[in-house]
Design a protein around this motif. Sequence first.
Motif, PDB file in Angstrom:
ATOM      1  N   ARG A 405       0.818  -1.222   0.000  1.00 54.31           N
ATOM      2  CA  ARG A 405       0.000   0.000   0.000  1.00 54.31           C
ATOM      3  C   ARG A 405       0.852   1.273   0.000  1.00 54.31           C
ATOM      4  O   ARG A 405       0.514   2.266  -0.662  1.00 54.31           O
ATOM      5  N   SER A 706      -6.058  -2.043   3.086  1.00 51.85           N
ATOM      6  CA  SER A 706      -6.749  -1.060   3.933  1.00 51.85           C
ATOM      7  C   SER A 706      -7.115  -1.710   5.252  1.00 51.85           C
ATOM      8  O   SER A 706      -7.300  -2.924   5.320  1.00 51.85           O
ATOM      9  N   GLU A 742      -5.220   9.602   2.781  1.00 54.73           N
ATOM     10  CA  GLU A 742      -5.621   9.133   1.452  1.00 54.73           C
ATOM     11  C   GLU A 742      -6.280  10.244   0.628  1.00 54.73           C
ATOM     12  O   GLU A 742      -5.911  10.483  -0.538  1.00 54.73           O
TER      13      GLU A 742
END
Length: 807
Positions: A405, A706, A742
Amino acid sequence: MLWLLALLIIIGVVGYLRSSLNHASWAIGAWLVVTAFSGALFSWLLVIWVPVLLIITLINIPSLRQSLISKPAMKLLKANLPTISKTEQEALDGGNVWWDAELFSGKPDWTRLRDLSSSVLSKEEQEFLDGPVETLCGMLDDWKITHELQDLPTEVWDYIKENRFFGMIIPKEYGGLGFSAHAHSQVVMKVSGRSITAAVTIMVPNSLGPGELLMKYGNKDQKDFYLPRLAVGKDIPCFALTGPEAGSDAGSIPDIGIVCKQEFNGEKDVLGIGLNWEKRYITLSPVATLLGLAFQLYDPDELLSDDIERDGDHIGITVALIPTNTPGIDIGKRHFPLNSPFMNGPNWGKDVFIPMDWLIGGVENVGKGWRMLVECLGEGRGISLPAQSTGAAKLVSRYTGAYARVRRQFGLPIGLFEGVEEPLAEILGNTYIMDGARKLTTTALDQGQRPAVVTALLKYQLTERMRVVINNAMDIQGGSGICLGPSNLLGRGYQAVPIAITVEGANILTRTLIVFGQGAIRCHPYLLDIMKATQEDDLKTLDEKLFSHIGFVVSNLSRSVWFGLTNAIFEVPGTPLTRQYYRRLTRLSAGFALLSDYALLTLGGSLKRKERLSGRFADILANMYLCSAALKHFEDQGEPEADLPLLHYACQSTMHDAQQAMLAVFYNLPISPIAKTLRALMFPFGKPYSPPSDKLIHEVAQLALSPSATRDRLTEGCYLTDDPNDPAGRIEHAFNLAIKAEALESKFKKLMKEDKLSSRTHEERMQEAVDKELLTEAEGKQLHELWLATREAIRVDHFTTKELNRA
């Protein structure tokens, strides 16, 4: 033709229902009566009617059946059944069968699995995990252990002893912790994610070794003296079985003990054993104070009782417990297993004398050592190594997912690329499979089961899946994975993978010889009884079991044909979310049972030597077990819909693997035309089960990118930290910051795309955006903090040549 079709349907129905011979005879007899009075008895129908009547008559008159069928069958079986050596028989007698027998049956009782109460941690066990285990994990610096010290630090050794990590399996009355198998597994799993060296150090005293052997076979004096010392680390145990000439074939160890009399501790003519041995690969041997030793015992002068079973002067494998300061023992040297510097090494004994009361259990247990060892192998195979493998998989799932990520290429997190999604999904899917199988097996052990076949297949499957998981993680992390250093999370685990695959029975041996080789005899509902009845010339029992076996084959053939046509759609186990997989497993089980009997019938004793074929059968059984465990795991967790991608991946991948192994069996069975016919009956519409689709792979991979309850459930039990100074914590820290920022990252990316920022470097652009008031000071600070954390997360250690030299 309609009458013949009716007969086939009747046979199929009674076979599907597993009706008794009596009930099946009544059903077919009814067909005979109806056809006889229907006016349909043309001459060609008599060709069927007469032999069917003769067969029914024959099987329902036991004396006639025994004389004409069972007696000749006994002669044939005597000539063709494989011989079973004493050590093989002891291996078969050790432990028991459990869910593996249900899968062998062709008709698993899913209620038995679904109603099984899974093990949970007691309050005391949970407090130990949250307290001493958590503290220990925080003390472990793997780079220091593996590169600088090549050992655990003194303070870690002391902490392990003081907190009785060596006494997890020792009962409380002897000063141990008295933990369940599930708690034992949870401890090893958590520590494994921090340090292989620490995990192995804890595993060994709680697996096959003096502690377990003493608890099961030791006499009262031995237990009272040694168990309290082992529990608190006053004695460090090791167990010496493997030698240069007896690795996988441990039953043929060449180390010799001769019963004799000798002076000992000032007393003359003490009855004891003179020993000579050479062992290697013995974990904790370099630091052990107490040596468990397996050897071949001989009594040439017949000094032991005549009641003891022997073959000439050979009594058999025997197990002793010997203090390592006994004269004649050479111990302390070390092997160096792939940069995982847990204490492992050889030891020797030259003209060592021990009294008879040093045998575990005393003289009563002479010659019983092999069975003792076989019955104790389940701890290492069923708890320690699967826990270690699952711990590695959970660590990788959480932190490599986080790495995917925060690590960016071409302006995107690498976890969004389809090429990365595939190995990432395989990591998560395997972790789910492994955790379910680990928990199901510890539940069996906690409930008093000793499933030797299950623990063997669990060990080989989970250590192999750990290899896949870590290899995939290395591919995803690339350069940061291959460069060793204090910040490296994967390198030592990657190096250590072959160790787990090698120990407690090498995986090649376990897969090709043990799982199906023993499973076909132990788990089959009739085969072992038939073999025993044949060896004992018990015609009545043979007759009973033989015809039950014939009915069993007919049943599995009927069920396989029916399931091939319907894909078991009328089976109703499970819940709406899981039922499709229970149905498919039922179909695979019926086919597996049928193919097993076909292989046994056509190959007989030579099946023992068909190791590739046996290995494929083992793969079918193992994947069915893993799929069963995944379903049980999902239901035990309350069937969370968010976890469905993991369940689908686990079930679809294991079923596809079982199917492919089954097809490979078809291609290699004797009498090809019959094998092809069976394949056409079982898979009339081709291969029914596909591997996970690209869509499912995407769904699973996204779970790693996530935070979610699913991610937390998948990695439950591993050591969690977001400490920026920790090798794992720095990645989790950056991950958490990336999730929080984000939306801000998207805003900053839009500014660059719209050419509102002209600076060259990322750091300069962030400052420019603040200066132009396109971002607030707080937003700029947040982005800068994320940038620094990301740089730290992907950082690779570097050294001077002098720094790389060990102190």
